[in-house]
Design a protein around this motif. Structure first.
Motif, mmCIF file in Angstrom:
data_model
loop_
_atom_site.group_PDB
_atom_site.id
_atom_site.type_symbol
_atom_site.label_atom_id
_atom_site.label_comp_id
_atom_site.label_asym_id
_atom_site.label_seq_id
_atom_site.Cartn_x
_atom_site.Cartn_y
_atom_site.Cartn_z
ATOM 1 N N GLY A 61 0.786 -1.213 0.000
ATOM 2 C CA GLY A 61 0.000 0.000 0.000
ATOM 3 C C GLY A 61 0.826 1.274 0.000
ATOM 4 O O GLY A 61 0.297 2.368 0.188
ATOM 5 N N TRP A 62 2.126 1.155 -0.207
ATOM 6 C CA TRP A 62 3.019 2.324 -0.219
ATOM 7 C C TRP A 62 2.929 3.073 -1.545
ATOM 8 O O TRP A 62 3.228 4.260 -1.586
ATOM 9 N N LEU A 63 2.554 2.375 -2.594
ATOM 10 C CA LEU A 63 2.339 3.000 -3.911
ATOM 11 C C LEU A 63 0.890 2.750 -4.298
ATOM 12 O O LEU A 63 0.353 1.661 -4.077
ATOM 13 N N LYS A 64 0.302 3.751 -4.911
ATOM 14 C CA LYS A 64 -1.086 3.656 -5.335
ATOM 15 C C LYS A 64 -1.136 3.401 -6.830
ATOM 16 O O LYS A 64 -0.447 4.067 -7.599
ATOM 17 N N MET A 65 -1.954 2.451 -7.242
ATOM 18 C CA MET A 65 -2.137 2.160 -8.665
ATOM 19 C C MET A 65 -3.272 3.026 -9.190
ATOM 20 O O MET A 65 -4.365 3.040 -8.607
ATOM 21 N N ILE A 66 -3.012 3.771 -10.277
ATOM 22 C CA ILE A 66 -4.039 4.603 -10.888
ATOM 23 C C ILE A 66 -4.102 4.312 -12.378
ATOM 24 O O ILE A 66 -3.179 3.770 -12.967
ATOM 25 N N ASP A 67 -5.197 4.707 -13.003
ATOM 26 C CA ASP A 67 -5.353 4.514 -14.439
ATOM 27 C C ASP A 67 -5.151 5.794 -15.183
ATOM 28 O O ASP A 67 -5.212 6.859 -14.771
#
Length: 66
Positions: free
Chosen positions: A60-66
């Protein structure tokens, strides 16, 4: 077969730095990393960087976005 994105002159190290500085990983970043894994012979250091990105997303340290 045509690649979805072309990534001229980018390296795994540059993408890694960009992702960590932004705190997010985009669809385009993921596609670059996938292409790098499939098409290039990566060094141990580059493979370790990709592993660290996957670990950071899972934690959860990096957020996945589109």
């Amino acid at each position: 077969m045509q690649a979805i994105y072309q990534f001229p002159n980018l390296t795994v190290t540059e993408i890694f730095s960009h992702i960590y500085s932004m705190g997010t990983i985009t669809q385009r970043d993921r596609q670059f990393l996938q292409q790098a894994l499939l098409q290039e012979s990566l060094s141990e250091e580059e493979i370790t960087m990709i592993d660290r990105l996957v670990y950071a997303v899972r934690r959860g340290w990096l957020k996945m976005i589109d």
